[in-house]
Design a protein around this motif. Structure first.
Motif, PDB file in Angstrom:
ATOM      1  N   ASN A  33       0.813  -1.223   0.000  1.00 35.98           N
ATOM      2  CA  ASN A  33       0.000   0.000   0.000  1.00 35.98           C
ATOM      3  C   ASN A  33       0.840   1.264   0.000  1.00 35.98           C
ATOM      4  OD1 ASN A  33       1.035  -0.336   2.541  1.00 35.98           O
ATOM      5  ND2 ASN A  33      -0.907  -0.119   3.634  1.00 35.98           N
ATOM      6  N   GLY A  34       2.150   1.140  -0.180  1.00 37.86           N
ATOM      7  CA  GLY A  34       3.008   2.313  -0.217  1.00 37.86           C
ATOM      8  C   GLY A  34       3.298   2.930   1.125  1.00 37.86           C
ATOM      9  N   GLU A  35       3.064   2.214   2.227  1.00 39.62           N
ATOM     10  CA  GLU A  35       3.303   2.740   3.567  1.00 39.62           C
ATOM     11  C   GLU A  35       4.075   1.725   4.392  1.00 39.62           C
ATOM     12  OE1 GLU A  35      -0.342   3.818   5.399  1.00 39.62           O
ATOM     13  OE2 GLU A  35      -0.803   5.431   3.977  1.00 39.62           O
ATOM     14  N   ILE A  36       4.890   2.234   5.309  1.00 38.97           N
ATOM     15  CA  ILE A  36       5.663   1.402   6.234  1.00 38.97           C
ATOM     16  C   ILE A  36       5.192   1.717   7.648  1.00 38.97           C
ATOM     17  CG2 ILE A  36       7.954   0.855   7.132  1.00 38.97           C
ATOM     18  CD1 ILE A  36       9.077   1.550   4.410  1.00 38.97           C
ATOM     19  N   ARG A  37       4.715   0.704   8.333  1.00 45.62           N
ATOM     20  CA  ARG A  37       4.176   0.903   9.676  1.00 45.62           C
ATOM     21  C   ARG A  37       5.293   1.177  10.667  1.00 45.62           C
ATOM     22  NH1 ARG A  37       2.567  -2.817  13.996  1.00 45.62           N
ATOM     23  NH2 ARG A  37       3.314  -4.548  12.695  1.00 45.62           N
ATOM     24  N   GLU A  38       5.026   2.095  11.579  1.00 41.82           N
ATOM     25  CA  GLU A  38       5.980   2.414  12.644  1.00 41.82           C
ATOM     26  C   GLU A  38       5.501   1.778  13.941  1.00 41.82           C
ATOM     27  OE1 GLU A  38       8.209   6.214  14.800  1.00 41.82           O
ATOM     28  OE2 GLU A  38       6.825   6.530  13.135  1.00 41.82           O
ATOM     29  N   LEU A  39       6.381   1.054  14.594  1.00 34.28           N
ATOM     30  CA  LEU A  39       6.031   0.384  15.837  1.00 34.28           C
ATOM     31  C   LEU A  39       5.894   1.388  16.975  1.00 34.28           C
ATOM     32  CD1 LEU A  39       8.259  -2.829  15.784  1.00 34.28           C
ATOM     33  CD2 LEU A  39       5.976  -2.478  14.833  1.00 34.28           C
ATOM     34  N   ALA A  40       5.054   1.016  17.950  1.00 32.77           N
ATOM     35  CA  ALA A  40       4.851   1.871  19.116  1.00 32.77           C
ATOM     36  C   ALA A  40       6.074   1.837  20.024  1.00 32.77           C
ATOM     37  CB  ALA A  40       3.615   1.415  19.882  1.00 32.77           C
ATOM     38  N   LEU A  41       6.218   2.885  20.816  1.00 34.59           N
ATOM     39  CA  LEU A  41       7.341   2.950  21.745  1.00 34.59           C
ATOM     40  C   LEU A  41       7.171   1.906  22.842  1.00 34.59           C
ATOM     41  CD1 LEU A  41       7.947   6.771  22.237  1.00 34.59           C
ATOM     42  CD2 LEU A  41       9.576   5.120  21.347  1.00 34.59           C
ATOM     43  N   PRO A  42       8.240   1.206  23.201  1.00 39.96           N
ATOM     44  CA  PRO A  42       8.149   0.257  24.315  1.00 39.96           C
ATOM     45  C   PRO A  42       8.197   0.966  25.657  1.00 39.96           C
ATOM     46  CG  PRO A  42      10.365   0.281  23.459  1.00 39.96           C
ATOM     47  CD  PRO A  42       9.575   1.232  22.591  1.00 39.96           C
ATOM     48  N   ALA A  43       8.105   0.193  26.728  1.00 40.85           N
ATOM     49  CA  ALA A  43       8.171   0.770  28.074  1.00 40.85           C
ATOM     50  C   ALA A  43       9.572   1.278  28.388  1.00 40.85           C
ATOM     51  CB  ALA A  43       7.732  -0.254  29.110  1.00 40.85           C
TER      52      ALA A  43
END
Length: 535
Positions: A33-43
């Protein structure tokens, strides 16, 4: 700058690559889809206090201190998020030996502001800005980009070549291809900015010819933003993306292990690093990188953007990994040139380009070498791995150096073709670590010798100064007419009361007829009481 249309350089004009392997294409997790997902910040984020040479860095913060996103935590290390420094303590890092290193443990704030420009944009690229924004090589070695720029600026060799490396021919690594598919326009703009900044006479963008979607995206971006570059399409022969191999194929010039591309007038950087350098000059520090996550136990392979310092187990969890890690092994940085991770608590850094999950398999025991020469045929550096192995096994570091240990790029080609299942690459890594430790010990011994010599020199200087003072006093004594009288005068001078001058002499206090108050009081106290008579 003068702009030219796109030119293609065919494979027939390239220098022949010695050795290597033609492996089947395996590029998992490419975006659709032309997008790269960014992971959430860990603890918690763990930031190793190591540079690209694995040398320790001195932290600029303390435990309990609050830091902002982009703040410098150590030379070349910036905070990927705002938060509180929980501690500075040894933690596992991504390394074949499973080593521990001092890390800054950062607890991010629950609410993070949107990405903002921290510095004013610059019209040209500078090493100071790259260092301030923490730009490191994203191709695997994490070499400081500021050092590369300084080296090319001081290089007198011409012509200057800007080499953008987008070659990742190792299976199960597709982070650069995903970047080109999604942000080709930004990459082309970054390359044009770097060309203006470095004043290069030639710019080459190298990519494999089987990246059809990425090549199409590059061509469309070049039509919208023309840049005078050469798009070199290479056959996907592993390890064509290695720096020395790529330079040899592009320019026809060979480099030894001691040389750097800047000595040939070449600035060689990864395609993702070029984009990070351009963003740094726009005022945005380098916080994260794209990582290819693939293998068993995942719903599907993905390419995700991960903040530096995120633990590997957290990356796998957010990518949907739910199986037991006891049944699988996690390999970092590719199935061939990478290594298995002893600990999943190790954090992602600029050199982490992929994480592969594979079932735990019994490793066949190594058999004696049969001298077939298959490892020599596939070695891209034209080494003799079987000879190098014997010296590495015997801990003969001088023999390893004679057979080119420093030239080995640990690509793993020799391991793949060895019929005896000998862990050649692992032996070379251990020998290289032993060589570095030996060099460190020699350096420490040299420093100790220099400190000892400096101390001996200080003691000799002090003794010489004392002797000079003694000789000066002796000479002064020999020129005196009456040495005994001079000695007595010096003794009287030392015995004089404080505040007395040389022309003063002690004189008795003159007597007076009038008693002072103390004498009167003392006389009254000794007098007999009134009304009595002294007998």
């Amino acid at each position: 700058m003068k702009w030219f249309p796109l030119s293609l350089l065919c494979a027939s004009g390239q220098a022949q690559l010695h050795g290597g392997l033609r492996l089947p294409r395996d590029k998992p997790g490419l975006p659709v889809n032309g997008e790269i997902r960014e992971l959430a910040l860990p603890a918690r984020l763990m930031l190793p206090l190591l540079d690209y040479r694995r040398e320790a860095l001195i932290p600029r913060v303390k435990a309990g201190q609050w830091v902002g996103a982009g703040q410098s935590l150590a030379p070349g290390v910036i905070a990927p998020a705002s938060g509180r420094v929980a501690s500075i303590e040894p933690r596992p890092v991504i390394h074949p030996s499973g080593m521990h290193a001092p890390c800054i443990v950062l607890e991010p704030d629950t609410e993070q502001p949107d990405e903002a420009r921290l510095y004013e944009p610059l019209p040209t690229m500078t090493a100071e800005r790259l260092d301030k924004c923490g730009v490191q090589g994203l191709g695997g070695a994490a070499f400081a980009t500021a050092d590369k720029l300084k080296a090319i600026e001081h290089s007198a060799n011409e012509p200057r070549i800007l080499l953008i490396n987008a070659v990742e021919c190792e299976p199960q690594i597709a982070c650069d291809e995903a970047l080109l598919m999604c942000d080709a326009t930004a990459v082309i703009k970054a390359i044009g900015f770097l060309m203006d900044s470095t004043q290069c006479q030639r710019c080459v963008l190298a990519v494999e010819n089987d990246k059809t979607a990425a090549i199409a995206a590059i061509r469309q971006a070049l039509q919208r933003h023309p840049v005078a570059l050469e798009l070199v399409l290479l056959e996907p022969v592993y390890p064509a993306g290695a720096e020395r191999s790529l330079i040899r194929r592009i320019t026809g010039r060979s480099m030894n292990a001691e040389q750097r591309p800047a000595e040939l007038g070449i600035l060689s950087i990864n395609v993702a690093t070029a984009l990070a350098a351009h963003r740094a000059c726009q005022g945005f520090p380098l916080y994260s990188r794209i990582v290819t996550v693939s293998g068993v136990g995942l719903p599907e392979p993905v390419n995700v953007r991960v903040r530096f310092g995120t633990p590997v187990d957290e990356v796998l969890r957010q990518c949907g990994y739910q199986d037991s890690v006891m049944e699988h092994r996690v390999r970092a940085n590719g199935p061939l040139s990478g290594f298995d991770l002893p600990s999943l608590q190790a954090p992602v850094t600029a050199s982490t380009n992929s994480l592969g999950i594979q079932p735990v398999q019994a490793t066949p025991p190594p058999q004696p070498c049969i001298r077939c020469g298959a490892c020599e045929e596939v070695c891209p550096e034209q080494l003799l791995p079987q000879q190098l192995y014997w010296y590495a096994r015997a801990d003969d570091l001088s023999g390893c150096q004679r057979f080119g240990l420093d030239s080995c790029i640990t690509c793993g080609c020799c391991d793949l073709v060895c019929p005896s299942s000998i862990p050649l690459t692992q032996s070379f890594r251990h020998a290289r670590d032993a060589q570095r430790e030996h060099e460190r010990q020699e350096h420490m011994a040299l420093l100790s010798q220099q400190r000892f010599q400096a101390r001996e020199q200080r003691l000799a200087d002090r003794a010489a100064a004392r002797e000079a003072r003694r000789q000066q006093a002796k000479a002064k004594l020999s020129t005196s007419k009456d040495p005994i009288a001079d000695a007595l005068a010096r003794a009287r001078q030392r015995r004089k009361p404080r505040g007395a001058t040389s022309n003063q002499t002690a004189s008795p206090t003159p007597a007076t007829d009038k008693p002072n108050a103390a004498d009167t009081t003392r006389s009254d106290a000794q007098a007999p009481p009134s009304g009595t008579q002294e007998s």
